[in-house]
Design a protein around this motif. Structure first.
Motif, mmCIF file in Angstrom:
data_model
loop_
_atom_site.group_PDB
_atom_site.id
_atom_site.type_symbol
_atom_site.label_atom_id
_atom_site.label_comp_id
_atom_site.label_asym_id
_atom_site.label_seq_id
_atom_site.Cartn_x
_atom_site.Cartn_y
_atom_site.Cartn_z
ATOM 1 N N GLU A 16 0.829 -1.217 0.000
ATOM 2 C CA GLU A 16 0.000 0.000 0.000
ATOM 3 C C GLU A 16 0.853 1.253 0.000
ATOM 4 O O GLU A 16 0.473 2.282 0.564
ATOM 5 N N TRP A 17 2.039 1.182 -0.613
ATOM 6 C CA TRP A 17 2.957 2.327 -0.550
ATOM 7 C C TRP A 17 2.373 3.550 -1.252
ATOM 8 O O TRP A 17 2.608 4.689 -0.818
ATOM 9 N N ASP A 18 1.603 3.356 -2.329
ATOM 10 C CA ASP A 18 1.034 4.494 -3.052
ATOM 11 C C ASP A 18 -0.021 5.200 -2.205
ATOM 12 O O ASP A 18 -0.064 6.437 -2.147
ATOM 13 N N GLU A 19 -0.890 4.412 -1.511
ATOM 14 C CA GLU A 19 -1.900 5.026 -0.657
ATOM 15 C C GLU A 19 -1.248 5.740 0.527
ATOM 16 O O GLU A 19 -1.686 6.834 0.918
ATOM 17 N N ILE A 20 -0.233 5.127 1.097
ATOM 18 C CA ILE A 20 0.472 5.759 2.212
ATOM 19 C C ILE A 20 1.118 7.065 1.769
ATOM 20 O O ILE A 20 1.076 8.082 2.473
ATOM 21 N N THR A 21 1.704 7.070 0.584
ATOM 22 C CA THR A 21 2.347 8.284 0.071
ATOM 23 C C THR A 21 1.319 9.390 -0.170
ATOM 24 O O THR A 21 1.556 10.557 0.166
ATOM 25 N N LEU A 22 0.158 9.029 -0.748
ATOM 26 C CA LEU A 22 -0.884 10.036 -0.989
ATOM 27 C C LEU A 22 -1.423 10.619 0.316
ATOM 28 O O LEU A 22 -1.635 11.840 0.416
ATOM 29 N N ARG A 23 -1.631 9.760 1.321
ATOM 30 C CA ARG A 23 -2.095 10.264 2.624
ATOM 31 C C ARG A 23 -1.059 11.192 3.247
ATOM 32 O O ARG A 23 -1.404 12.225 3.841
ATOM 33 N N PHE A 24 0.201 10.842 3.103
ATOM 34 C CA PHE A 24 1.259 11.684 3.667
ATOM 35 C C PHE A 24 1.303 13.046 2.967
ATOM 36 O O PHE A 24 1.421 14.092 3.612
ATOM 37 N N ILE A 25 1.176 13.046 1.641
ATOM 38 C CA ILE A 25 1.194 14.318 0.899
ATOM 39 C C ILE A 25 -0.014 15.165 1.263
ATOM 40 O O ILE A 25 0.095 16.393 1.447
ATOM 41 N N ASN A 26 -1.189 14.542 1.386
ATOM 42 C CA ASN A 26 -2.396 15.291 1.758
ATOM 43 C C ASN A 26 -2.288 15.878 3.157
ATOM 44 O O ASN A 26 -2.723 17.004 3.415
ATOM 45 N N SER A 27 -1.706 15.119 4.074
ATOM 46 C CA SER A 27 -1.526 15.650 5.433
ATOM 47 C C SER A 27 -0.572 16.832 5.439
ATOM 48 O O SER A 27 -0.783 17.815 6.166
ATOM 49 N N LEU A 28 0.464 16.770 4.607
ATOM 50 C CA LEU A 28 1.382 17.909 4.516
ATOM 51 C C LEU A 28 0.677 19.139 3.950
ATOM 52 O O LEU A 28 0.883 20.265 4.425
ATOM 53 N N LYS A 29 -0.174 18.933 2.938
ATOM 54 C CA LYS A 29 -0.899 20.064 2.357
ATOM 55 C C LYS A 29 -1.860 20.676 3.366
ATOM 56 O O LYS A 29 -1.958 21.907 3.484
ATOM 57 N N GLU A 30 -2.592 19.838 4.109
ATOM 58 C CA GLU A 30 -3.521 20.349 5.121
ATOM 59 C C GLU A 30 -2.778 21.117 6.215
ATOM 60 O O GLU A 30 -3.219 22.174 6.661
ATOM 61 N N LYS A 31 -1.659 20.596 6.631
ATOM 62 C CA LYS A 31 -0.879 21.280 7.661
ATOM 63 C C LYS A 31 -0.369 22.616 7.152
ATOM 64 O O LYS A 31 -0.378 23.626 7.867
#
Length: 485
Positions: free
Chosen positions: A439-454
């Motif tokens: 699930e590396w792609d989903e994990i990467t997308l969640r990480f990028i989205n969290s960075l954008k929200e922050k």
């Protein structure tokens, strides 16, 4: 005012007030006696009989009556006032004790939190140290095995005998596991009971002669082929090249699992497999597709392929195994090797394919070093998979490449060509890509989205702070900013 005494010994209101306030020298009838003496002074004339005065004087001069009269209010004060004082002091003590208990509870909770944090930090540090030691041990044992084989080749050129001799040492894996069980387990089991429990890897009936031959034979052959081809590759190539090519087994495992076991397709692992194949081709091209180089590359790739086939078949027929079952299985492979494959080195000796003479010329010290390090590597791989994450074992394996490169460079004075160096780097990168989770792609997308929200939250906070600062400045200057319509 009436001078008659009340039933409770208190004549007037003044006596009540004096009793309540605790006037010093008070006794019952104090105020009436005072008023009587005052009236006797006023009413009695000199020379006249004044019986009231006589009675008052008699009353005053009677110490027993005074003592009796004064004893009653003193006892009453002792009976009444201590209860009120004690009640008040008891409330104060209770409130103080509650405050002290609350303070003690807060301090003890803070100490408990501090101890919990210290324990968590200590456990985290210990886990990191343990994982680092596992990685270092796996890498060091594999580097040591490879380098000991290269040293043994200087005086003893018998790769199959080395493979057979090292595989026999696998018999000791289960006894080592059982020794650890006796040292650490609270409920200790007998060797036979533990052996039967771990033999469930072969089925519900345990290890039978039929299953011993049916399940152990193919895996023993694949094990022997993997190690034998690896040793043959070390005769033709450097330790760095062979260890780098052997890392391609991760890509072959993925391809076989995708084809045979129908595992999930992953684009990143396909890229890693392509990179591994590219590194193999570059390694073979380093010397122009001729001589010992191409043969050594073929041996190393064959070793990686048989290793991958062993892992896929193990997963297909035996599934996942715990440390005890894996130790039992590896020891069973050692027994099979000792009983059935011992014929092969004898045949090679008499056909003079692998011949040594005299017998005392065999470097038993180096052979025991190779076998011991190989045994340590197998134990660490099985222990590490159970006690830590399998990715740590893979990282330890890939770190053997720079380890062998450092030994080749410092001890053997090897000079690496640009093509070989590039091929090694490409293979190692492909190996690391294989370690990505599914699930590396989903994990990467969640990480990028969290960075954008922050980042957006921080930007909104900055705008709010700047607007508040602007309003405070305008008010300080005596101006008010009015928004335009």
């Amino acid at each position: 005012m009436d001078g008659k005494a009340a039933p409770n010994g208190v004549a007037t209101i003044e006596d009540r007030i004096l009793r309540i306030t605790g006037y010093y020298g008070y006794y019952p009838g104090y105020s009436s006696q005072k008023s009587a003496s005052r009236s006797s002074v006023i009413q009695c004339k000199p020379g006249g009989n004044c019986p009231s005065r006589h009675r008052g004087m008699t009353r005053q001069l009677s110490p027993l009556s005074v003592a009796e009269d004064s004893a009653a209010p003193i006892l009453e004060l002792q009976n009444r006032s201590p209860s009120g004082i004690c009640r008040h002091s008891r409330v104060e003590r209770q409130s103080r004790s509650e405050e002290g208990t609350q303070t003690h509870t807060e301090s003890s909770s803070q100490e408990a939190e501090g101890q919990t944090r210290c324990q968590s930090c200590t456990s985290t540090v210990l886990k990191l140290i343990w994982r680092f030691l596992i990685i270092l041990s796996v890498s060091s044992s594999w580097v040591g095995t490879t380098q000991f084989v290269k040293i043994t080749y200087e005086t003893f050129d018998c790769p199959f005998f080395m493979t057979w001799f090292s595989t026999n040492w696998n018999i000791m894996v289960f006894p080592i596991y059982y020794s650890g069980h006796l040292a650490t387990a609270q409920e200790k089991q007998s060797p036979i009971k533990k052996f039967r429990e771990c033999s469930r890897i072969f089925g519900e009936d345990g290890l039978t002669l039929k299953l011993f031959l049916k399940r152990t034979a193919p895996f023993s052959i694949l094990w022997t082929l993997t190690n034998y081809l690896y040793l043959l590759a070390l005769k033709k190539l450097t330790a760095t090249d062979v260890s780098a090519l052997f890392c391609c087994n991760k890509a072959f495992v993925f391809l076989l699992s995708w084809i045979v076991l129908k595992d999930r397709f992953m684009g990143a692992r396909i890229v890693a497999a392509i990179m591994a194949i590219t590194g193999i081709v570059m390694m073979a091209y380093a010397d122009g597709f001729q001589g010992d180089s191409i043969i050594g590359v073929a041996y190393a790739v064959g070793s990686a392929s048989t290793s991958a086939l062993y892992k896929v078949l193990f997963k297909m027929f035996l599934g996942s195994a715990n440390f005890g079952e894996a130790a039992h299985f590896v020891s069973t492979l050692g027994f099979f090797n000792l009983i059935f494959i011992s014929v092969t080195p004898i045949i090679l000796y008499f056909t003079k394919v692998e011949y040594w003479s005299p017998f005392s010329a065999v470097p038993w010290g180096y052979l025991c070093g190779v076998a011991g390090l190989w045994l340590a590597f197998n134990i660490l791989v099985n222990v590490g998979v159970v006690l830590t994450y399998p990715i740590l074992i893979s990282i330890g394996t890939v770190l053997s490449v720079p380890g062998n490169a450092a030994v080749d460079l410092l001890k053997h004075k090897m000079i690496f060509s640009v093509v070989r160096l590039g091929a090694t780097i490409i293979i190692c990168i492909g190996f690391l890509l294989m370690l990505l989770p599914e699930e590396w792609d989903e994990i990467t997308l969640r990480f990028i989205n969290s960075l954008k929200e922050k980042k957006s939250e921080d930007h909104a906070d900055d705008i709010t702070d700047s607007s508040v600062h602007t309003r405070s400045r305008s008010r300080a200057n005596g101006t008010v900013s009015i928004p335009l319509a």
